[in-house]
Design a protein around this motif. Structure first.
Motif, PDB file in Angstrom:
ATOM      1  N   THR A  73      16.431 -17.888 -13.209  1.00 37.99           N
ATOM      2  CA  THR A  73      17.330 -16.888 -13.798  1.00 37.99           C
ATOM      3  C   THR A  73      18.066 -17.473 -14.991  1.00 37.99           C
ATOM      4  N   THR A 149       5.970 -12.271 -10.036  1.00 35.26           N
ATOM      5  CA  THR A 149       6.615 -12.455  -8.735  1.00 35.26           C
ATOM      6  C   THR A 149       5.935 -11.655  -7.628  1.00 35.26           C
ATOM      7  N   ASP A 174       7.410 -16.739 -18.893  1.00 33.12           N
ATOM      8  CA  ASP A 174       8.059 -17.014 -17.619  1.00 33.12           C
ATOM      9  C   ASP A 174       7.001 -17.548 -16.649  1.00 33.12           C
ATOM     10  N   HIS A 204      11.944 -26.172  -8.490  1.00 32.29           N
ATOM     11  CA  HIS A 204      12.328 -25.834  -7.101  1.00 32.29           C
ATOM     12  C   HIS A 204      11.450 -24.740  -6.483  1.00 32.29           C
ATOM     13  N   LYS A 205      10.413 -24.332  -7.205  1.00 29.39           N
ATOM     14  CA  LYS A 205       9.448 -23.413  -6.590  1.00 29.39           C
ATOM     15  C   LYS A 205       8.219 -24.249  -6.180  1.00 29.39           C
TER      16      LYS A 205
HETATM   17  C1  LIG Z   1       8.507 -15.218 -12.242  1.00 27.32           C
HETATM   18  C2  LIG Z   1       9.920 -15.513 -11.840  1.00 27.32           C
HETATM   19  N1  LIG Z   1      10.857 -15.694 -12.789  1.00 27.32           N
HETATM   20  C3  LIG Z   1      12.140 -15.960 -12.483  1.00 27.32           C
HETATM   21  C4  LIG Z   1      12.546 -16.048 -11.175  1.00 27.32           C
HETATM   22  C5  LIG Z   1      13.998 -16.331 -10.848  1.00 27.32           C
HETATM   23  O1  LIG Z   1      14.147 -17.621 -10.378  1.00 27.32           O
HETATM   24  P1  LIG Z   1      15.441 -18.088  -9.573  1.00 27.32           P
HETATM   25  O2  LIG Z   1      15.461 -17.288  -8.320  1.00 27.32           O
HETATM   26  O3  LIG Z   1      15.190 -19.553  -9.377  1.00 27.32           O
HETATM   27  O4  LIG Z   1      16.623 -17.843 -10.429  1.00 27.32           O
HETATM   28  C6  LIG Z   1      11.603 -15.856 -10.147  1.00 27.32           C
HETATM   29  C7  LIG Z   1      12.019 -15.934  -8.740  1.00 27.32           C
HETATM   30  O5  LIG Z   1      11.258 -15.784  -7.836  1.00 27.32           O
HETATM   31  C8  LIG Z   1      10.265 -15.572 -10.492  1.00 27.32           C
HETATM   32  O6  LIG Z   1       9.323 -15.357  -9.561  1.00 27.32           O
END
Ligand SMILES: Cc1ncc(COP(=O)(O)O)c(C=O)c1O
Length: 356
Positions: A73, A149, A174, A204-205
């Motif tokens: 984010t 996502t 992204d 962290h993913k």
């Molecule tokens: C493609 C993508 N962008 C951004 C985000 C946001 O990441 P965060 O939850 O670490 O802020 C996510 C969260 O799953 C995501 O899948």
């Protein structure tokens, strides 16, 4: 005394996972350091340079700029802030596919940008024709998603980059979730494949770093510097980050995970999870269910509502896409045995409920 922390045993919906033990140890050791104040905490600041340098290697960026954010984010907000600063126009807008993560809505609110959300094609990917139709000379940024996502799809990034180039807009990718899987695929997705300006890639993913560890990468120092705010009472002169004080845990955990796992361990994790995803997709199809097959390790499947709810009540941590499918994210902690157990529970519920 706090209750036990939650286990990952039945977690199928999260885009985060069990961090690597050495990354946890490193994060713990650096938890009280603050990379936001590099002259007071030089050791963690050097680690952050190391983190960005390895992320640059992963994403094909030879002189990388950027920093370890709190997550995807923050990285997406900062990318749009760069775009807005780079193109001071009246009523700036940002064009995103409708598959974009909701963090772009937050970014648009915070930065007072118009967010143009554009329908995707029937494969849940950005449609370049539609993106082009919604782009104009007030567009400061076009966003492509490398691993969305809900379905794990990769947008036609080169085509989106061309549109951004035509309108002199920033092109942001992204790859928050997909960035640690894509190096082991045939996709053109990174800074050396296409003219990307900024990228989100989150350790962290899929990277197995402990939370909080997102990543913002920027092609040029000049673009990153457009975020700089002077910091009078600190010995360092300015900050490009959104937050001020940040925990060094994310930075140290990232370096430990990257040094341990890049590239060969990440490759084997991704290959294994891709196999698990394909295997699961075909097991679900064999049960007569409508499956969105995996491009990256993520499978979506249409399930009757009551089956979904029963699975949830029996402890499975699952979530739905905006169209209502169950999504399974094949994060490193998701084993074949876990999926077999899930299918056993599903089989127990399917005949009863689908015959209703
Ligand atoms: C493609 C993508 N962008 C951004 C985000 C946001 O990441 P965060 O939850 O670490 O802020 C996510 C969260 O799953 C995501 O899948």
């Amino acid at each position: 005394m706090l209750p036990e922390s939650q286990s990952f045993d039945r977690v199928l919906s999260s885009m985060c996972t069990k961090p690597h033990p050495e990354a946890v140890e490193a994060a713990t050791r650096y938890i009280a350091t603050n990379p936001g104040d590099p002259s007071t905490f030089p050791a963690v600041s050097r680690l952050e340079d190391r983190a960005i340098s390895i992320l640059g290697e992963i994403t094909g960026l030879s002189s990388p700029n950027g920093y370890i954010t709190a997550g995807g984010t923050e990285a997406n907000i900062q990318a749009l802030r760069i775009a807005r600063n780079a193109h001071p126009v009246q009523n700036p807008n940002v064009v995103v596919p409708e598959s974009a993560h909701f963090s772009f809505q937050k970014a648009a609110h915070v930065l007072d940008l118009e967010l143009r959300t554009v329908p995707v094609d029937d494969q849940y990917r950005a449609d370049p024709k539609q993106i082009s139709r919604h782009t104009d000379h007030s567009t400061v940024c076009i966003v492509g998603i490398a691993g969305n996502t809900e379905y794990g799809r990769v947008d036609p990034l080169s085509q989106l980059a061309d549109i951004a180039y035509d309108y002199q807009a920033i092109f942001h990718i992204d790859a928050a979730w997909g960035g640690f899987a894509l190096p082991f695929t045939e996709h053109d997705w990174n800074f050396s494949d296409i003219p990307v300006d900024t990228m989100t890639i989150d350790p962290h993913k899929m990277g197995k770093a402990p939370i909080p560890a997102g990543g913002l990468l920027v092609r040029s120092e000049e673009l990153l510097d457009s975020l700089a705010i002077e910091t009078p009472y600190l010995e360092s002169s300015s900050q490009t980050t959104l937050t001020g004080t940040r925990s060094g845990a994310g930075v140290a955990g990232t370096v430990a995970a990257l040094e341990k796992l890049w590239p060969s361990k990440y490759r084997s994790i991704v290959n294994q999870q891709q196999e698990n995803a394909k295997w699961t997709a075909s097991a679900l199809s064999d049960r007569g269910l409508d499956v969105v097959p995996p491009e990256l390790p993520l499978v979506a499947v249409d399930l009757p509502n009551n089956v979904f709810n029963e699975l949830k009540s029996s402890g499975w941590r699952i979530s739905r896409t905006s169209r209502g499918e169950l999504r399974i994210v094949f994060m490193p902690h998701v084993s074949r045995d876990m999926i077999r157990e899930f299918l056993t529970d599903l089989d127990r519920l399917l005949p009863k409920t689908t015959s209703n």
